[in-house]
Design a protein around this motif. Structure first.
Motif, PDB file in Angstrom:
ATOM      1  N   ILE A 196     -44.215  15.509  -3.468  1.00 23.45           N
ATOM      2  CA  ILE A 196     -44.901  15.022  -2.272  1.00 23.45           C
ATOM      3  C   ILE A 196     -46.162  15.843  -1.953  1.00 23.45           C
ATOM      4  O   ILE A 196     -47.170  15.294  -1.502  1.00 23.45           O
ATOM      5  N   SER A 249     -52.701  11.624  -1.095  1.00 21.20           N
ATOM      6  CA  SER A 249     -53.101  11.687   0.309  1.00 21.20           C
ATOM      7  C   SER A 249     -52.813  13.055   0.944  1.00 21.20           C
ATOM      8  O   SER A 249     -53.294  13.338   2.042  1.00 21.20           O
ATOM      9  N   TRP A 250     -52.018  13.894   0.244  1.00 20.36           N
ATOM     10  CA  TRP A 250     -51.593  15.180   0.827  1.00 20.36           C
ATOM     11  C   TRP A 250     -52.742  16.017   1.397  1.00 20.36           C
ATOM     12  O   TRP A 250     -52.700  16.425   2.565  1.00 20.36           O
ATOM     13  N   HIS A 310     -55.423  15.218   2.582  1.00 24.39           N
ATOM     14  CA  HIS A 310     -56.089  14.568   3.717  1.00 24.39           C
ATOM     15  C   HIS A 310     -55.244  14.575   4.981  1.00 24.39           C
ATOM     16  O   HIS A 310     -55.735  14.216   6.049  1.00 24.39           O
ATOM     17  N   LEU A 311     -53.968  14.953   4.862  1.00 25.56           N
ATOM     18  CA  LEU A 311     -53.093  14.908   6.035  1.00 25.56           C
ATOM     19  C   LEU A 311     -53.480  15.994   7.024  1.00 25.56           C
ATOM     20  O   LEU A 311     -53.835  17.109   6.626  1.00 25.56           O
ATOM     21  N   PRO A 312     -53.395  15.702   8.315  1.00 23.95           N
ATOM     22  CA  PRO A 312     -53.768  16.723   9.308  1.00 23.95           C
ATOM     23  C   PRO A 312     -52.754  17.864   9.365  1.00 23.95           C
ATOM     24  O   PRO A 312     -53.116  18.981   9.709  1.00 23.95           O
ATOM     25  N   VAL A 313     -51.500  17.592   9.060  1.00 19.58           N
ATOM     26  CA  VAL A 313     -50.448  18.602   9.142  1.00 19.58           C
ATOM     27  C   VAL A 313     -49.731  18.643   7.804  1.00 19.58           C
ATOM     28  O   VAL A 313     -49.407  17.590   7.239  1.00 19.58           O
ATOM     29  N   ARG A 360     -46.586  19.651   6.459  1.00 17.76           N
ATOM     30  CA  ARG A 360     -45.171  19.997   6.507  1.00 17.76           C
ATOM     31  C   ARG A 360     -44.453  19.112   5.489  1.00 17.76           C
ATOM     32  O   ARG A 360     -44.625  17.889   5.496  1.00 17.76           O
ATOM     33  N   PRO A 365     -41.545  17.012   4.338  1.00 16.57           N
ATOM     34  CA  PRO A 365     -40.404  16.420   5.051  1.00 16.57           C
ATOM     35  C   PRO A 365     -39.109  16.641   4.271  1.00 16.57           C
ATOM     36  O   PRO A 365     -39.133  16.821   3.053  1.00 16.57           O
ATOM     37  N   GLU A 382     -35.577  12.425   5.272  1.00 14.93           N
ATOM     38  CA  GLU A 382     -36.364  12.159   6.474  1.00 14.93           C
ATOM     39  C   GLU A 382     -37.297  10.993   6.140  1.00 14.93           C
ATOM     40  O   GLU A 382     -38.414  11.185   5.689  1.00 14.93           O
ATOM     41  N   TRP A 410     -39.850   8.188   5.840  1.00 14.65           N
ATOM     42  CA  TRP A 410     -41.132   7.790   6.436  1.00 14.65           C
ATOM     43  C   TRP A 410     -41.826   6.719   5.584  1.00 14.65           C
ATOM     44  O   TRP A 410     -42.651   5.969   6.071  1.00 14.65           O
TER      45      TRP A 410
END
Lengths: 351, 351
Positions: free
Chosen positions: B296, B301-302, B304-307, B309, B311, B315, B317
């Protein structure tokens, strides 16, 4: 700050399509969760578009994520409120792994709606009427709410023997509900209920064979209709519904059966919807259950049935799929005037 | 007596389309109920077509209704058995008014399937893998069963990191299951399980960028695939699936997300499906839940993610819609050879 300005900023450097509705979806998700993965899941916006929207919201001071949580700023919350956006509701049935839908906050109006519906006008054959169970109307409204098509939105209902307008308005969430209805009995009934309950419903008596009144065209966020099922009649309803929508991101709901429509006809209908600029966003078969109508032994297919037993009022056999469409381009509709009988084709069974 | 003869008789004097699958649907409904209204409801055949089918079944001595019940004769029951038709299963969730789905008889294989899946090969990025939860695979198989696409049918699975072939075969209802899979680890795993459990699964190592092997083309009742989501890659999977189907009445299943596909892309995909001769019979959003994959933090897209963490494994999504298509005409597929990377487009987020 406007939605338009945010979407323009989000589009800077983006290589994927982003529409205003994506910003709305992101904000609704952010009103429901501060966790990045839940926000991705709840928003239903492509990740590579969502990251652009989130950046635009941060740049404009509406969102912050310095602590590892996605937190709307006071400005962000005010903005969402001004845009009349509510938190995203999932309304997933907990018993079937979330594959079914629940009523959620719509539970609160069940009793009231059933009391009102107890005095509804009976279905008549003249307009190919036949209404869904009260439970179905309520599930329909909950579904629209969960998809972001009700809260703070302007809704138009084209033909309303199912009393969708009343259930929708009873939730006190839509900004406005307009009904176009031909049947004087329903026009009077819905107007009376709206006046008595103080509901923001406007009822216009209108024959849908005529193009939409000019002040209706292109004005709505959401339409609902349960069309007659001749191909010509169905397309007529869909044309009117789509023509009433504002543009990309606006959504429509239609019912479609197997009883009166072959997959050939379904395919023709789907081709029409795509050509009009819409996408089929959801198609849930047998979502709608119908109460048996009093003219069942006068319906077209009756003499052809092998067994002639009149079913009980609540012995459900006639169901329809719930189709949700969303405008992607346009919409491109040439509104036409229709003449004569719109109910009949060879597959028609109930008129 | 053959299905073909019955459908030809049913078409005599009929003004509506009737296909062999309609006769199958009617027989499955008659195996489940003798009541006219339940049979109409369960069959999902247009009433004006169904009455023709029922008459043809009576004329050929397979059905009787003299006592006001629709009763398959001993010949009728033998015929249904010879055609490997099972009774129509609804599998409606009782908690949400039937709007969700249940596992029904698939409950019986839950434990076995989970035991088997515990030793599955882990998802790898090379083939854009990422599998659904075991519960999802089981719901998928139950759904196929309830739609008449499993019992007595020949099923092809195009890429099978979800182990659909194993769950399907464990129900002991499909006539045959064929898997086309590129990943040697999965080829070996599925073959080993099939040998150990005595399951009728044939695994063929195949790169789907190549057209189908000749002995696969046009041979199946049902296909399943969970495509990569670039437009080109998705269409490639859909082309292969549809090309594997026998013709009208055969069905296909595909997964499609919001995470990696805009409604623009959905609309392009839907246009392709209609043009290929299929109808969209069902589209249930967020039907499929995915287990988080180990790569992951290496996905596109990793950064570009704002956070950032990671998962938890469960979990959820990333979800996808379940799309069921059914061939109405043709199918019309020009099978092409694809070159190079089929995973990438601008909306891709995980590869």
């Amino acid at each position: 700050m406007t939605l338009k300005e945010i979407v323009e900023r989000a589009r800077q450097g983006a290589k994927v399509p982003i529409v205003e509705r994506d910003v709305e979806r992101a904000l609704s998700a952010l009103l429901a969760s501060e966790d990045i993965w839940r926000v991705i899941d709840l928003s239903q916006v492509p990740v590579m578009a969502l990251v652009q929207v989130l950046s635009a919201l941060k740049d404009t001071g509406l969102l912050d994520w310095d602590g590892g949580r996605l937190v709307l700023t006071p400005d962000g919350k005010r903005f969402a409120e001004a845009e009349e956006l509510g938190p995203r509701l999932e309304l997933k049935c907990p018993h079937c792994g979330g594959r079914g839908t629940t009523l959620g906050p719509v539970e609160e109006i069940v009793e009231k709606f059933k009391d009102i519906a107890a005095n509804r006008p009976e279905a008549i054959q003249d307009y190919d009427q036949g209404y869904v169970t009260e439970e179905t109307t309520l599930h329909r409204v909950a579904f629209m709410w969960s998809r972001g098509d009700l809260y703070g939105k302007e809704l138009i209902v084209l033909g309303d023997d199912d009393l969708v307008s009343i259930a929708a308005a009873l939730t006190r969430t839509p900004k406005k509900v307009v009904v176009l209805e031909i049947d004087q009995r329903l026009v009077d009934f819905i107007r009376d209920v709206a006046a008595k309950e103080g509901l923001p419903i406007e009822v216009v008596q209108h024959d849908l064979r005529e193009p939409l009144p000019a002040n209706i065209r292109g004005k709505f966020d959401t339409f609902f209709c349960d069309p007659t099922e001749s191909l010509r009649g169905f397309v007529m309803f869909a044309e009117r519904g789509i023509a009433a929508l504002r543009g990309p991101g606006a959504a429509g709901y239609l019912g479609l059966t197997h009883c009166e429509a072959s997959y050939d006809k379904w395919r023709e209908i789907q081709r029409f919807l795509l050509d009009a600029g819409a996408v089929i966003a959801e198609l849930r078969d047998a979502f709608h259950d119908y109460v048996n109508w009093p003219y069942i032994d006068h319906m077209r297919s009756w003499p052809h049935l092998p067994v002639h037993r009149i079913p009980g009022r609540d012995e459900i056999w006639y169901r329809s799929a719930l189709i949700r469409v969303e405008v992607v381009k346009g919409p491109a509709i040439e509104e036409r005037r229709y003449e004569g009988d719109i109910f009949a084709d060879e597959e028609a069974a109930t008129t």
